[in-house]
Design a protein around this motif. Structure first.
Motif, PDB file in Angstrom:
ATOM      1  N   LYS A  77      -9.541  -5.560 -12.114  1.00  0.00           N
ATOM      2  CA  LYS A  77      -9.149  -6.942 -12.804  1.00  0.00           C
ATOM      3  C   LYS A  77      -9.123  -8.084 -11.723  1.00  0.00           C
ATOM      4  CE  LYS A  77      -8.784  -5.857 -17.140  1.00  0.00           C
ATOM      5  NZ  LYS A  77      -9.686  -6.420 -18.204  1.00  0.00           N
ATOM      6  N   LEU A  78      -8.447  -7.601 -10.246  1.00  0.00           N
ATOM      7  CA  LEU A  78      -8.321  -8.446  -9.135  1.00  0.00           C
ATOM      8  C   LEU A  78      -9.541  -8.738  -8.606  1.00  0.00           C
ATOM      9  CD1 LEU A  78      -4.760  -7.251  -8.156  1.00  0.00           C
ATOM     10  CD2 LEU A  78      -5.156  -9.276  -8.977  1.00  0.00           C
ATOM     11  N   ASP A  79     -10.484  -7.514  -8.326  1.00  0.00           N
ATOM     12  CA  ASP A  79     -11.671  -7.709  -7.680  1.00  0.00           C
ATOM     13  C   ASP A  79     -12.653  -8.658  -8.477  1.00  0.00           C
ATOM     14  OD1 ASP A  79     -11.050  -6.179  -5.669  1.00  0.00           O
ATOM     15  OD2 ASP A  79     -11.802  -4.253  -6.704  1.00  0.00           O
ATOM     16  N   GLU A  80     -12.423  -8.360  -9.923  1.00  0.00           N
ATOM     17  CA  GLU A  80     -13.465  -9.328 -10.660  1.00  0.00           C
ATOM     18  C   GLU A  80     -13.028 -10.753 -10.525  1.00  0.00           C
ATOM     19  OE1 GLU A  80     -14.967  -9.570 -15.427  1.00  0.00           O
ATOM     20  OE2 GLU A  80     -13.377  -7.930 -14.750  1.00  0.00           O
ATOM     21  N   ALA A  81     -11.753 -10.929 -10.400  1.00  0.00           N
ATOM     22  CA  ALA A  81     -11.453 -12.372 -10.278  1.00  0.00           C
ATOM     23  C   ALA A  81     -11.632 -12.962  -9.063  1.00  0.00           C
ATOM     24  CB  ALA A  81      -9.918 -12.609 -10.735  1.00  0.00           C
ATOM     25  N   GLY A  82     -12.096 -12.394  -7.847  1.00  0.00           N
ATOM     26  CA  GLY A  82     -12.176 -12.863  -6.671  1.00  0.00           C
ATOM     27  C   GLY A  82     -11.245 -12.657  -5.624  1.00  0.00           C
ATOM     28  N   PHE A  83     -10.384 -11.939  -5.961  1.00  0.00           N
ATOM     29  CA  PHE A  83      -9.270 -11.523  -4.924  1.00  0.00           C
ATOM     30  C   PHE A  83      -9.803 -10.516  -3.978  1.00  0.00           C
ATOM     31  CE2 PHE A  83      -6.677 -13.381  -8.128  1.00  0.00           C
ATOM     32  CZ  PHE A  83      -5.495 -13.989  -7.651  1.00  0.00           C
ATOM     33  N   THR A  84      -9.134 -10.693  -2.691  1.00  0.00           N
ATOM     34  CA  THR A  84      -9.522  -9.652  -1.655  1.00  0.00           C
ATOM     35  C   THR A  84      -8.289  -8.346  -1.878  1.00  0.00           C
ATOM     36  OG1 THR A  84     -10.390 -11.041  -0.312  1.00  0.00           O
ATOM     37  CG2 THR A  84      -9.987  -9.061   0.864  1.00  0.00           C
ATOM     38  N   THR A  85      -8.761  -7.424  -2.097  1.00  0.00           N
ATOM     39  CA  THR A  85      -8.081  -6.341  -2.315  1.00  0.00           C
ATOM     40  C   THR A  85      -7.968  -5.038  -1.207  1.00  0.00           C
ATOM     41  OG1 THR A  85      -9.465  -5.004  -3.610  1.00  0.00           O
ATOM     42  CG2 THR A  85      -8.011  -6.635  -4.802  1.00  0.00           C
ATOM     43  N   GLN A  86      -7.072  -4.734  -0.917  1.00  0.00           N
ATOM     44  CA  GLN A  86      -6.793  -3.465   0.003  1.00  0.00           C
ATOM     45  C   GLN A  86      -5.888  -2.422  -0.648  1.00  0.00           C
ATOM     46  OE1 GLN A  86      -4.483  -4.522   3.222  1.00  0.00           O
ATOM     47  NE2 GLN A  86      -4.447  -2.648   4.401  1.00  0.00           N
ATOM     48  N   VAL A  87      -6.229  -1.338  -0.554  1.00  0.00           N
ATOM     49  CA  VAL A  87      -5.779   0.098  -1.014  1.00  0.00           C
ATOM     50  C   VAL A  87      -5.076   0.569   0.403  1.00  0.00           C
ATOM     51  CG1 VAL A  87      -5.682   2.269  -1.937  1.00  0.00           C
ATOM     52  CG2 VAL A  87      -6.910   0.273  -2.916  1.00  0.00           C
TER      53      VAL A  87
END
Length: 328
Positions: A77-87
């Motif tokens: 959901k966050l990736d699709e909204a344009g956030f930069t994600t880190q696991v």
């Protein structure tokens, strides 16, 4: 939320490594109502977390496929909204598990405001109130802000913690492994752990120690966070009470290094008093959440009015802190 508190030391609370948030500017947006569509979307996220638990032995505990599926859902959901994600990978009692960190695409990276919630459940149940509610609420607040198309003044960071139920392991790992220079860029941390309890109370962390109970005030700037959240809940018809910084949730590692903190909480296994029942409704003499850490902590265990009121406060905090530049 874990059963045993982990107390911050007085020396750590006195640290001055963080920025202070201005009091006057925080009340400007407190009457903003969360869109009804946003609250319904939060409930949709909770249904998805319930479905994930149902497909994975009834729980979403750290180190299990149910936790991994929960993280994958939110990350998507966050990736699709344009956030930069880190696991972020780290060891826990259950083996290797993960935090999920998401940064807004804009905003000053030297002034970061964090919103966090633990994503894991206990092994005994699906953890929809504890803490699907906090995770789903900050997720939707992030998505709603991104959908508005505004570029924040401050960097917004959303954290979904693993292994909180094992003793705040994920958030502790994050804070302890973050370089000091990066810690100093975090102006505030807001924590949301259980925001839809069925016999709900309305609590905000006592940043100014006005209640005079327990661990004392949070780091400088925590009182302003408390005021913003109190004003938001009051505007929604739920005057708040303070709750102590007892170190029982993921704000603990942040206040230990001097970062201002706050958040909301609707109660766990503690008993609602007659005075609280008169003020907020519900049943006196019963737990705020009788299904705390049990298999009955399902979607049916969530009070939708409490969820809506807390989501309004969370959304208002995201909007306020995105726009308002924290002052040193």
């Amino acid at each position: 939320m874990p059963d045993r508190p982990m107390l911050a030391t007085a020396a750590a609370l006195a640290a001055a490594a963080a920025l202070v948030l201005p009091t006057a500017a925080l009340a400007d947006n407190t009457t903003q109502a969360a869109p009804r569509a946003g609250v319904l979307a939060v409930q949709d996220h909770l249904q998805e977390l319930q479905n994930i638990a149902g497909a994975h032995n009834g729980n979403r505990a750290s180190g299990t496929p149910g936790y991994q599926a929960s993280l994958d859902y939110i990350k998507g959901k966050l990736d699709e909204a344009g956030f930069t994600t880190q696991v972020q990978e780290f060891p826990s009692l259950a083996g290797t598990t993960y935090n999920l960190i998401a940064d807004s695409p804009g905003g000053d990276a030297n002034n970061v405001v964090m919103f966090g919630a633990h994503l894991d459940s206990v092994g005994e149940g699906p953890g929809i109130n504890d803490n699907g509610t906090g995770s789903a609420a900050i997720l939707q607040a992030a998505l709603d802000y991104a959908a508005g198309g505004e570029t924040p003044t401050n960097k917004l960071r959303f954290a979904f913690w693993g292994a909180e139920e094992e003793g705040l392991v994920g958030s502790t790992h994050y804070v302890e492994t973050l370089p000091e220079a990066d810690r100093d860029k975090i102006a505030a941390y807001l924590n949301f752990d259980m925001v839809g309890s069925p016999n709900a109370g309305y609590f905000t962390y006592d940043g100014d120690d006005s209640d005079g109970v327990g661990a004392g005030p949070g780091p400088e700037g925590s009182a302003q966070i408390e005021k913003l959240l109190n004003d938001s809940l009051a505007a929604a018809g739920a005057p708040a009470e303070g709750t102590d910084f007892d170190g029982r949730s993921d704000y603990g590692p942040f206040i230990e290094v001097g970062i201002p903190a706050g958040g909301t909480f609707t109660g766990a296994e503690e008993t609602k008093s007659p005075e609280q029942a008169e003020k907020w409704g519900g049943q006196a003499g019963e737990a705020f959440d009788a299904c705390y850490h049990q298999s009955c902590d399902t979607l049916d265990n969530v009070d939708t009015q409490a969820l809506e009121r807390n989501f309004a406060a969370i959304s208002n905090a995201v909007t306020t802190y995105a726009a308002q530049f924290p002052q040193p």
